[in-house]
Motif scaffolding. Structure first.
Motif, short mmCIF file in Angstrom:
data_model
loop_
_atom_site.label_atom_id
_atom_site.label_comp_id
_atom_site.label_asym_id
_atom_site.label_seq_id
_atom_site.Cartn_x
_atom_site.Cartn_y
_atom_site.Cartn_z
N LEU A 70 8.11 -18.76 -20.77
CA LEU A 70 6.94 -18.76 -19.90
C LEU A 70 7.48 -18.69 -18.48
CD1 LEU A 70 3.92 -19.21 -19.25
CD2 LEU A 70 4.35 -21.66 -19.48
N ARG A 71 7.00 -17.73 -17.70
CA ARG A 71 7.59 -17.47 -16.40
C ARG A 71 6.59 -17.73 -15.26
NH1 ARG A 71 9.70 -11.52 -15.25
NH2 ARG A 71 7.52 -11.21 -14.76
N PHE A 72 7.09 -18.45 -14.26
CA PHE A 72 6.35 -18.71 -13.02
C PHE A 72 7.04 -17.96 -11.90
CE2 PHE A 72 5.81 -22.38 -15.70
CZ PHE A 72 4.49 -22.75 -15.53
N SER A 73 6.26 -17.47 -10.95
CA SER A 73 6.82 -16.75 -9.82
C SER A 73 6.01 -17.05 -8.56
CB SER A 73 6.83 -15.25 -10.11
OG SER A 73 7.43 -14.54 -9.07
N PRO A 74 6.33 -18.15 -7.88
CA PRO A 74 5.61 -18.46 -6.64
C PRO A 74 5.75 -17.34 -5.61
CG PRO A 74 6.98 -20.32 -7.33
CD PRO A 74 7.35 -19.15 -8.18
N GLY A 75 4.71 -17.10 -4.89
CA GLY A 75 4.72 -16.05 -3.88
C GLY A 75 4.84 -16.63 -2.47
N PRO A 76 4.93 -15.77 -1.47
CA PRO A 76 5.09 -16.24 -0.10
C PRO A 76 3.87 -16.97 0.45
CG PRO A 76 4.77 -13.87 -0.12
CD PRO A 76 4.91 -14.31 -1.55
N PHE A 77 2.73 -16.83 -0.22
CA PHE A 77 1.52 -17.50 0.26
C PHE A 77 1.08 -18.63 -0.67
CE2 PHE A 77 1.55 -13.09 1.75
CZ PHE A 77 1.74 -13.34 3.09
N THR A 78 1.92 -18.96 -1.65
CA THR A 78 1.66 -20.10 -2.53
C THR A 78 1.83 -21.37 -1.70
OG1 THR A 78 2.54 -18.88 -4.43
CG2 THR A 78 2.38 -21.27 -4.65
N THR A 79 0.88 -22.28 -1.83
CA THR A 79 0.92 -23.51 -1.03
C THR A 79 1.56 -24.66 -1.80
OG1 THR A 79 -1.24 -24.32 -1.78
CG2 THR A 79 -1.22 -22.82 0.14
N LYS A 80 1.96 -25.68 -1.06
CA LYS A 80 2.51 -26.89 -1.69
C LYS A 80 1.45 -27.54 -2.58
CE LYS A 80 5.29 -30.80 -1.51
NZ LYS A 80 4.99 -31.35 -2.81
N ASP A 81 0.20 -27.54 -2.15
CA ASP A 81 -0.88 -28.09 -2.97
C ASP A 81 -1.01 -27.35 -4.29
OD1 ASP A 81 -1.48 -30.06 -1.10
OD2 ASP A 81 -3.20 -28.98 -0.26
N GLU A 82 -0.86 -26.04 -4.27
CA GLU A 82 -0.93 -25.25 -5.51
C GLU A 82 0.24 -25.58 -6.44
OE1 GLU A 82 -3.30 -21.26 -4.02
OE2 GLU A 82 -1.16 -21.45 -3.51
N ILE A 83 1.41 -25.80 -5.88
CA ILE A 83 2.56 -26.21 -6.69
C ILE A 83 2.31 -27.58 -7.30
CG2 ILE A 83 5.02 -26.86 -6.62
CD1 ILE A 83 4.54 -23.80 -6.46
N ASP A 84 1.84 -28.52 -6.50
CA ASP A 84 1.54 -29.86 -7.00
C ASP A 84 0.49 -29.82 -8.10
OD1 ASP A 84 3.37 -30.88 -5.17
OD2 ASP A 84 1.84 -31.52 -3.73
N PHE A 85 -0.54 -28.99 -7.92
CA PHE A 85 -1.58 -28.84 -8.94
C PHE A 85 -0.99 -28.27 -10.23
CE2 PHE A 85 -4.92 -26.12 -10.89
CZ PHE A 85 -5.77 -27.13 -11.32
N THR A 86 -0.13 -27.28 -10.11
CA THR A 86 0.50 -26.66 -11.28
C THR A 86 1.32 -27.70 -12.05
OG1 THR A 86 0.59 -24.51 -10.19
CG2 THR A 86 2.09 -24.84 -12.05
N ILE A 87 2.10 -28.49 -11.35
CA ILE A 87 2.93 -29.52 -11.99
C ILE A 87 2.04 -30.54 -12.68
CG2 ILE A 87 4.54 -31.42 -11.54
CD1 ILE A 87 5.58 -29.60 -9.16
N SER A 88 0.99 -30.98 -12.01
CA SER A 88 0.07 -31.94 -12.58
C SER A 88 -0.59 -31.41 -13.85
CB SER A 88 -0.98 -32.32 -11.54
OG SER A 88 -1.94 -33.17 -12.06
N LEU A 89 -1.03 -30.17 -13.79
CA LEU A 89 -1.68 -29.55 -14.93
C LEU A 89 -0.70 -29.34 -16.09
CD1 LEU A 89 -4.36 -28.53 -16.01
CD2 LEU A 89 -3.89 -26.33 -14.93
N LEU A 90 0.52 -28.96 -15.80
CA LEU A 90 1.53 -28.83 -16.84
C LEU A 90 1.74 -30.15 -17.56
CD1 LEU A 90 4.30 -26.58 -15.27
CD2 LEU A 90 3.18 -26.19 -17.47
#
Length: 113
Positions: free
Chosen positions: A87-107
């Motif tokens: 399963l592959r993730f690829s954060p982009g240049p406009f991905t926010t820290k909040d979006e990363i935190d949400f992704t980790i929480s949801l995982l």
């Protein structure tokens, strides 16, 4: 500028990497943070099918990932992830820290839930 965009991608990748690293049900495949790496993180799970994880990320959070062999079965054979892939993730240049935190929480919720 390009350097700023690249630095943002790598910062978000590091944040996501560290968050995923703390989830026992998941295993990161590929280079560590100390290695030279790109802004892509591939994972596997012994606890849950990665296609299910991907589907739940999209369904519950609108998080798009890519799952499978990624057109590279030979690479997956060398990584011992064949025939399932990763399963592959690829954060982009406009991905926010909040979006990363949400992704980790949801995982965490999905694999431990």
């Amino acid at each position: 500028n390009k350097e700023s965009l690249y630095n943002t991608i790598m910062r978000r990748t590091e944040e996501l990497y560290l968050g995923i690293e703390g989830i026992k049900a998941l295993r990161i495949v590929g280079p560590t943070l100390k290695d030279s790496r790109t802004g892509v993180i591939s994972i596997t799970s012994e606890k849950m099918d990665i296609a299910q994880i991907s589907a739940k990320l999209l369904e519950r959070g609108g998080i798009e990932t890519r799952v499978g062999l990624h057109c590279s079965p030979s690479a997956h054979k060398s990584l011992n992830t064949f025939p399932i892939g990763t399963l592959r993730f690829s954060p982009g240049p406009f991905t926010t820290k909040d979006e990363i935190d949400f992704t980790i929480s949801l995982l965490k919720e999905i694999v431990n839930g």
